[in-house]
Design a protein around this motif. Structure first.
Motif, PDB file in Angstrom:
ATOM      1  N   GLN A 182     -22.213   1.547 -50.393  1.00 55.44           N
ATOM      2  CA  GLN A 182     -22.358   0.557 -49.333  1.00 55.44           C
ATOM      3  C   GLN A 182     -21.109  -0.293 -49.381  1.00 55.44           C
ATOM      4  O   GLN A 182     -20.783  -0.864 -50.425  1.00 55.44           O
ATOM      5  CB  GLN A 182     -23.606  -0.292 -49.573  1.00 55.44           C
ATOM      6  CG  GLN A 182     -23.832  -1.328 -48.493  1.00 55.44           C
ATOM      7  CD  GLN A 182     -25.162  -2.041 -48.651  1.00 55.44           C
ATOM      8  OE1 GLN A 182     -26.136  -1.440 -49.089  1.00 55.44           O
ATOM      9  NE2 GLN A 182     -25.207  -3.304 -48.291  1.00 55.44           N
ATOM     10  N   VAL A 183     -20.373  -0.348 -48.265  1.00 53.63           N
ATOM     11  CA  VAL A 183     -19.122  -1.095 -48.214  1.00 53.63           C
ATOM     12  C   VAL A 183     -19.105  -2.028 -47.011  1.00 53.63           C
ATOM     13  O   VAL A 183     -19.645  -1.698 -45.949  1.00 53.63           O
ATOM     14  CB  VAL A 183     -17.887  -0.167 -48.158  1.00 53.63           C
ATOM     15  CG1 VAL A 183     -17.769   0.669 -49.412  1.00 53.63           C
ATOM     16  CG2 VAL A 183     -17.923   0.722 -46.939  1.00 53.63           C
ATOM     17  N   HIS A 184     -18.479  -3.179 -47.186  1.00 56.02           N
ATOM     18  CA  HIS A 184     -18.319  -4.107 -46.068  1.00 56.02           C
ATOM     19  C   HIS A 184     -17.419  -3.443 -45.026  1.00 56.02           C
ATOM     20  O   HIS A 184     -16.462  -2.749 -45.375  1.00 56.02           O
ATOM     21  CB  HIS A 184     -17.703  -5.421 -46.558  1.00 56.02           C
ATOM     22  CG  HIS A 184     -17.807  -6.499 -45.540  1.00 56.02           C
ATOM     23  ND1 HIS A 184     -16.905  -6.639 -44.509  1.00 56.02           N
ATOM     24  CD2 HIS A 184     -18.721  -7.476 -45.379  1.00 56.02           C
ATOM     25  CE1 HIS A 184     -17.253  -7.664 -43.755  1.00 56.02           C
ATOM     26  NE2 HIS A 184     -18.360  -8.201 -44.264  1.00 56.02           N
ATOM     27  N   LYS A 185     -17.726  -3.641 -43.771  1.00 54.22           N
ATOM     28  CA  LYS A 185     -16.960  -2.992 -42.703  1.00 54.22           C
ATOM     29  C   LYS A 185     -15.474  -3.350 -42.741  1.00 54.22           C
ATOM     30  O   LYS A 185     -14.633  -2.543 -42.360  1.00 54.22           O
ATOM     31  CB  LYS A 185     -17.565  -3.316 -41.339  1.00 54.22           C
ATOM     32  CG  LYS A 185     -18.893  -2.617 -41.142  1.00 54.22           C
ATOM     33  CD  LYS A 185     -19.465  -2.862 -39.775  1.00 54.22           C
ATOM     34  CE  LYS A 185     -20.785  -2.120 -39.655  1.00 54.22           C
ATOM     35  NZ  LYS A 185     -21.390  -2.279 -38.356  1.00 54.22           N
ATOM     36  N   GLY A 194     -26.835  -2.842 -44.938  1.00 58.86           N
ATOM     37  CA  GLY A 194     -26.656  -4.186 -45.461  1.00 58.86           C
ATOM     38  C   GLY A 194     -27.356  -5.211 -44.597  1.00 58.86           C
ATOM     39  O   GLY A 194     -28.345  -4.924 -43.925  1.00 58.86           O
ATOM     40  N   ASP A 217     -22.223  -4.087 -43.142  1.00 55.12           N
ATOM     41  CA  ASP A 217     -21.763  -3.024 -44.031  1.00 55.12           C
ATOM     42  C   ASP A 217     -21.941  -1.641 -43.406  1.00 55.12           C
ATOM     43  O   ASP A 217     -22.598  -1.495 -42.373  1.00 55.12           O
ATOM     44  CB  ASP A 217     -22.544  -3.031 -45.346  1.00 55.12           C
ATOM     45  CG  ASP A 217     -22.317  -4.272 -46.182  1.00 55.12           C
ATOM     46  OD1 ASP A 217     -21.277  -4.941 -46.011  1.00 55.12           O
ATOM     47  OD2 ASP A 217     -23.187  -4.576 -47.023  1.00 55.12           O
ATOM     48  N   ASN A 218     -21.359  -0.651 -44.076  1.00 55.00           N
ATOM     49  CA  ASN A 218     -21.608   0.752 -43.777  1.00 55.00           C
ATOM     50  C   ASN A 218     -22.187   1.403 -45.027  1.00 55.00           C
ATOM     51  O   ASN A 218     -21.828   1.049 -46.151  1.00 55.00           O
ATOM     52  CB  ASN A 218     -20.327   1.506 -43.407  1.00 55.00           C
ATOM     53  CG  ASN A 218     -19.868   1.190 -42.007  1.00 55.00           C
ATOM     54  OD1 ASN A 218     -18.832   0.595 -41.807  1.00 55.00           O
ATOM     55  ND2 ASN A 218     -20.648   1.587 -41.018  1.00 55.00           N
TER      56      ASN A 218
END
Length: 172
Positions: free
Chosen positions: A128-131, A152, A163-164
């Motif tokens: 999970q990553v911040h856009k 997220g 997030d993605n």
């Protein structure tokens, strides 16, 4: 999902047209459907390209049960980066990739192709990553299948997730 598409599109434009040509699929072979037994997901795939603004297209919100294959990525089963994008939900219901975050390492992902072959992959990892920190090169250049959706916290002022969720998978 919108910001990820915008950021990704801008970075892909920076790679130039050679990126698209290098990763363009062969002739008429394309993925038709995705099957992930462990999360009870079976869905048709549509082709996605780039918008006039240089962003990666997203599947239409009116078709929440359809995922999209980015047609400038490799055909699943072929060498290269293959990218499939789907929505996590709509305003009123779960969408095609709602359960994507439930996948675990080693689980099977199958993609049926128009040539009758089925490309099989095993999940390597999920992140999970911040856009704002979307790993464009890792998703669109490195070998393997990538499944991308939103996740997220939902930002109600921007009407989007912050997030993605990205699933990375290698050939089984």
């Amino acid at each position: 999902m919108v910001l990820a598409g915008a950021a990704t599109g801008l970075v892909l434009v920076a790679f130039g047209k050679s990126f698209e040509a290098q990763n363009a699929p062969a002739a008429a072979v394309f993925p038709e459907s995705i099957d992930i037994p462990s999360i009870d997901l079976e869905a048709p795939l549509m082709k996605l390209g780039m918008t006039k603004d240089g962003e990666v297209e997203l599947p239409p919100y009116e078709k929440p049960k359809v995922a999209g294959w980015y047609k400038h990525s490799a055909v699943p089963g072929d060498k290269g980066a293959s990218v499939i994008i789907g929505h996590v939900d709509t305003k009123s219901a779960p969408a095609v990739f709602y359960k994507l975050r439930q996948l675990r390492k080693g689980q099977l992902v199958k993609v049926e192709r128009s040539d009758g072959k089925v490309a099989e992959y095993r999940v390597d990892s999920i992140e999970q990553v911040h856009k704002d920190a979307f790993p464009t090169r890792k998703v669109y250049v490195e070998d393997g299948l990538k499944l991308v959706t939103c996740g997220g916290t939902f930002d109600y002022t921007k009407h989007e997730y912050v997030d993605n969720i990205i699933v990375y998978a290698s050939k089984a």
